[in-house]
Scaffold this motif. Structure first.
Motif, short mmCIF file in Angstrom:
data_model
loop_
_atom_site.label_atom_id
_atom_site.label_comp_id
_atom_site.label_asym_id
_atom_site.label_seq_id
_atom_site.Cartn_x
_atom_site.Cartn_y
_atom_site.Cartn_z
N MET A 18 31.86 8.97 -18.81
CA MET A 18 32.48 10.30 -17.70
C MET A 18 32.19 10.46 -15.64
N ARG A 19 31.06 10.83 -16.47
CA ARG A 19 30.53 10.24 -15.23
C ARG A 19 30.25 9.35 -14.52
N ASP A 20 30.43 8.24 -14.33
CA ASP A 20 30.13 7.35 -13.99
C ASP A 20 31.50 7.03 -13.36
N MET A 21 32.63 7.88 -13.90
CA MET A 21 34.10 7.12 -13.29
C MET A 21 34.48 8.89 -12.73
N GLY A 22 33.41 9.44 -12.40
CA GLY A 22 33.32 10.60 -11.57
C GLY A 22 34.08 12.00 -11.78
N THR A 23 34.51 11.65 -13.21
CA THR A 23 35.50 12.87 -14.18
C THR A 23 33.78 13.40 -14.70
N PRO A 24 32.53 14.19 -14.99
CA PRO A 24 32.26 14.59 -15.64
C PRO A 24 32.51 15.56 -16.79
N LEU A 25 32.68 15.71 -18.08
CA LEU A 25 33.13 16.45 -19.33
C LEU A 25 32.70 17.55 -18.29
N HIS A 26 33.83 18.56 -18.37
CA HIS A 26 33.19 20.08 -18.07
C HIS A 26 31.65 20.89 -18.31
N HIS A 27 31.38 20.41 -19.78
CA HIS A 27 30.01 20.66 -20.29
C HIS A 27 29.03 20.35 -20.19
N ASP A 28 28.43 18.89 -19.51
CA ASP A 28 28.21 18.30 -19.52
C ASP A 28 26.45 18.14 -19.65
N GLY A 29 25.93 17.33 -20.86
CA GLY A 29 25.01 17.60 -21.66
C GLY A 29 24.39 17.03 -20.52
N ARG A 30 22.82 17.01 -21.17
CA ARG A 30 21.23 16.16 -20.76
C ARG A 30 20.60 16.06 -21.78
N VAL A 31 19.26 15.28 -20.64
CA VAL A 31 18.33 14.83 -22.24
C VAL A 31 17.14 14.81 -21.27
N ILE A 32 16.41 16.19 -22.39
CA ILE A 32 15.24 16.50 -21.68
C ILE A 32 13.86 15.96 -22.47
N PRO A 33 12.78 15.93 -22.89
CA PRO A 33 11.43 15.59 -23.53
C PRO A 33 11.20 16.66 -24.07
N SER A 34 10.94 16.43 -25.78
CA SER A 34 10.28 17.10 -26.23
C SER A 34 9.48 18.32 -26.30
N LEU A 35 9.21 19.10 -26.84
CA LEU A 35 7.57 19.88 -26.56
C LEU A 35 6.49 19.57 -26.32
N ASP A 36 6.12 18.08 -27.14
CA ASP A 36 5.23 17.81 -27.61
C ASP A 36 5.60 16.32 -26.45
N PHE A 37 6.18 15.81 -25.51
CA PHE A 37 6.49 14.87 -25.34
C PHE A 37 6.15 13.45 -25.59
N GLU A 38 6.98 13.53 -27.31
CA GLU A 38 7.24 12.07 -27.69
C GLU A 38 8.43 12.20 -28.34
N ARG A 39 9.48 13.12 -27.61
CA ARG A 39 10.73 11.88 -28.06
C ARG A 39 11.62 12.62 -27.13
N VAL A 40 13.05 12.19 -27.36
CA VAL A 40 13.89 13.17 -26.00
C VAL A 40 14.80 13.86 -26.93
N VAL A 41 15.07 15.03 -26.05
CA VAL A 41 16.28 15.76 -27.09
C VAL A 41 17.52 15.68 -26.40
N GLN A 42 18.75 15.83 -27.28
CA GLN A 42 19.96 15.75 -26.34
C GLN A 42 20.48 17.36 -26.43
N LEU A 43 21.31 17.84 -25.21
CA LEU A 43 21.06 19.24 -25.22
C LEU A 43 23.10 19.27 -24.59
N GLY A 44 23.53 19.83 -24.82
CA GLY A 44 24.68 20.74 -24.38
C GLY A 44 25.84 20.29 -24.53
N ILE A 45 26.04 18.97 -25.50
CA ILE A 45 27.76 18.00 -25.47
C ILE A 45 28.03 18.90 -27.25
N GLN A 46 29.25 19.70 -27.47
CA GLN A 46 29.65 19.55 -27.87
C GLN A 46 31.26 19.07 -28.30
N THR A 47 31.88 18.39 -29.16
CA THR A 47 33.21 18.49 -29.29
C THR A 47 33.85 19.07 -29.42
#
Length: 78
Positions: A18-47
């Motif tokens: 959807m982002r690539d098509m120029g129509t992102p979800l109205h509540h798009d998520g994001r990926v951030i590093p974990s607090l210990d910088f050992e993983r990534v965490v997906q935030l925000g998208i809920q069906t």
């Protein structure tokens, strides 16, 4: 992987499409590093927060993804 793992992966890919098509979800998520910088965490998208149009597009995306990946659909048990 279990069903929830697949759901998260498919929702993430749908959001990217959807982002690539120029129509992102109205509540798009994001990926951030974990607090210990050992993983990534997906935030925000809920069906459950999808607008009706987004949910319909997600269903169409799932069918297209399945067709492209040789998924054999089954009827739900009654």
């Amino acid at each position: 992987m279990d069903a929830d793992d697949w759901k998260r992966l498919l929702v993430d890919m749908f959001a990217k499409v959807m982002r690539d098509m120029g129509t992102p979800l109205h509540h798009d998520g994001r990926v951030i590093p974990s607090l210990d910088f050992e993983r990534v965490v997906q935030l925000g998208i809920q069906t459950r927060d999808f607008y009706v149009k987004e949910a319909a597009e997600f269903i169409e995306y799932l069918y297209a993804f399945g067709a492209d990946n040789l998924v054999i659909w089954s009827e739900p048990k009654q």
